[in-house]
Design a protein around this motif. Structure first.
Motif, short mmCIF file in Angstrom:
data_model
loop_
_atom_site.label_atom_id
_atom_site.label_comp_id
_atom_site.label_asym_id
_atom_site.label_seq_id
_atom_site.Cartn_x
_atom_site.Cartn_y
_atom_site.Cartn_z
N PHE A 399 0.99 -0.64 -0.02
CA PHE A 399 0.06 0.00 0.08
C PHE A 399 0.84 1.85 -0.17
O PHE A 399 2.05 1.23 0.68
CB PHE A 399 -0.71 -0.05 1.62
N PHE A 400 0.56 2.35 -0.66
CA PHE A 400 0.87 3.07 -0.10
C PHE A 400 0.64 4.85 -0.86
O PHE A 400 -0.62 4.69 -1.09
CB PHE A 400 2.43 3.71 -2.10
N ARG A 401 0.42 5.78 -0.72
CA ARG A 401 -0.92 6.76 -0.71
C ARG A 401 0.40 8.30 -0.56
O ARG A 401 1.35 8.19 0.19
CB ARG A 401 -1.65 7.17 0.13
N THR A 402 0.00 9.23 -0.79
CA THR A 402 0.35 10.51 -0.37
C THR A 402 0.45 10.63 1.12
O THR A 402 -0.37 10.60 1.52
CB THR A 402 0.05 12.21 -0.93
N TRP A 403 1.13 11.13 1.69
CA TRP A 403 1.85 11.29 3.61
C TRP A 403 0.99 12.43 3.88
O TRP A 403 0.85 12.74 4.90
CB TRP A 403 2.60 10.43 3.81
N ALA A 404 1.73 13.55 3.68
CA ALA A 404 1.49 14.42 3.71
C ALA A 404 -0.03 15.43 4.34
O ALA A 404 0.42 15.83 5.72
CB ALA A 404 2.02 15.90 2.69
#
Length: 438
Positions: A399-404
């Motif tokens: 899983f990944f996503r924009t973290w900010a």
């Protein structure tokens, strides 16, 4: 060479859409409002219709220009024919003039021959009349003349006198015959010259007639040429109008695409805020990713799918970020928790945002269109090749996503002891962890 596997759409629209979406990542599909999308679709259709109308007008103008060029060439040929006919008429006029002079001269010769023949004929008539009028006296005189010649000179003298008289008569007859033959020859020459003059006159008439026909053809061609000029001017006006309409629709489409991007951005921020709020008060529970370590072989088309998704998700994330996204995708392909084919993984509902929003298909379509330059970068293709058999730079992350926008995600991951990786704008972690309320 690219292969066309998807329907063709406007190149400009594809490129503008791609420019807006490269590098944005999330697992939720955000959509523009129905009203904005309908306006984009309608404007796109109107723009395509205007471009087609412009293309049709340009083709019609090109056809008219070709027809005009043919007519101009035809007119030039007619002008050459006219010049040639004028030369022929000039030559014929000179020939006719010369032939008329020959006919007149020959006629004078015939008349002179006739006069001489008449004179000879009159002289003969006079001699015959003289002999007739003198009758017996003339005959007696002749006999006396012959006898006297015989008595004084002998028989030979008498024969000489008789032969002389016969010669005179024969000469007159021969001379009359010669003049008659000479006159007949002159009359034949006169008739031949007259026929030749008549032929020249006829040839001149035919040439004049041909000249009139050519003049009529020139007039018709000139009228057609003027008509072509009018029609070409009309098509140029249509092309100008369509250019303005295309320009207007392009500007409107740009505005609508910008509006759609703003709507997507607002939806993305809202979803991130909701996700951050939902992260409060949850516990992370570890699980088995069920990842197989066997080799996976991808077809050329699947390699295109993989490189395209890497570009859509991490086109602006550098080589490390592109590799990480590629490894997450391949980890899912190898995992028993996800569909067992690459395309099914990429198109799984509410997982990869570019597939849900349609931007993935836009880039994929552009990559298969020979008329559009390559969009997927070389580094994304290299990443796709590397992740098929290489070692992952993000472990077994699924899983990944924009973290900010979700700082509490990092807090929860650290609290649960779940490894994660932050590479530029993305955070990568194990999807086999689940979240449950305390």
């Amino acid at each position: 060479m690219k292969k066309r596997l998807l329907p063709t759409i406007s190149k400009r629209i594809v490129c503008m859409l791609l420019a807006l979406v490269v590098g944005s990542s999330t697992c939720i599909a955000y959509a523009v409002s129905e009203e904005t999308q309908n306006q984009i679709d309608q404007t796109k259709k109107e723009k395509e219709d205007a471009e087609k109308a412009k293309s049709d007008a340009e083709k019609a103008k090109n056809d008219l220009n070709n027809a005009k060029a043919e007519t101009q060439s035809y007119l030039k040929n007619l002008e050459k024919q006219t010049g040639s006919l004028n030369e022929q008429i000039s030559v014929l006029n000179n020939d006719i003039k010369d032939k008329e002079a020959e006919v007149e001269n020959k006629q004078a010769e015939v008349e002179a021959a006739q006069a001489e023949l008449d004179k000879q004929y009159e002289d003969m008539k006079k001699r015959i009349q003289y002999m007739y009028e003198n009758g017996q006296d003339s005959m007696a005189a002749s006999v006396t003349l012959y006898l006297t010649a015989a008595l004084s000179g002998g028989m030979s003298e008498m024969l000489n006198q008789m032969e002389f008289s016969a010669d005179v008569m024969s000469y007159d007859r021969q001379r009359l015959q010669d003049f008659q033959e000479s006159k007949a020859a002159l009359e034949e020459q006169y008739a031949q010259l007259s026929d030749e003059k008549e032929a020249l006159d006829l040839m001149k008439q035919e040439t004049e007639k041909k000249k009139q026909q050519v003049a009529s053809q020139q007039k018709a061609a000139g009228s057609k040429l003027s008509s072509y000029n009018d029609m070409i001017a009309q098509k140029e006006g249509e092309i100008s109008d369509m250019n303005e309409l295309v320009k207007e629709k392009t500007q409107l489409l740009n505005e609508l695409i910008a509006k759609a991007a703003a709507e997507e951005k607002a939806a993305r921020i809202k979803a991130a805020q909701e996700a951050a709020a939902d992260m409060e008060g949850v516990t992370i529970i570890a699980g088995d990713p069920k990842i197989s370590r066997g080799e996976i072989s991808l077809s050329d088309y699947e390699m295109l799918l993989l490189a395209t998704m890497i570009y859509c998700e991490a086109g602006n994330q550098g080589s490390e970020g592109q590799l990480a996204v590629g490894y997450v995708i391949m980890n899912r392909v190898r995992s028993a928790l996800y569909p067992n084919s690459l395309e099914s993984v990429l198109r799984q509902s509410r997982q990869f945002e570019p597939a849900g929003s349609g931007r993935f298909d836009l880039v994929l379509q552009a990559e298969q269109d020979d008329d559009i330059p390559n969009i997927v970068t070389e580094s994304c293709w290299n990443a796709a090749q590397a992740v098929v058999n290489g070692t992952s730079n993000v472990g077994d992350c699924l899983f990944f996503r924009t973290w900010a926008p979700v700082p509490s995600l990092i807090t929860n991951l650290e609290a649960g002891g779940v490894p994660y990786y932050i590479i530029k704008d993305h955070i990568f972690y194990y999807y086999w962890t689940s979240y449950s309320k305390e």
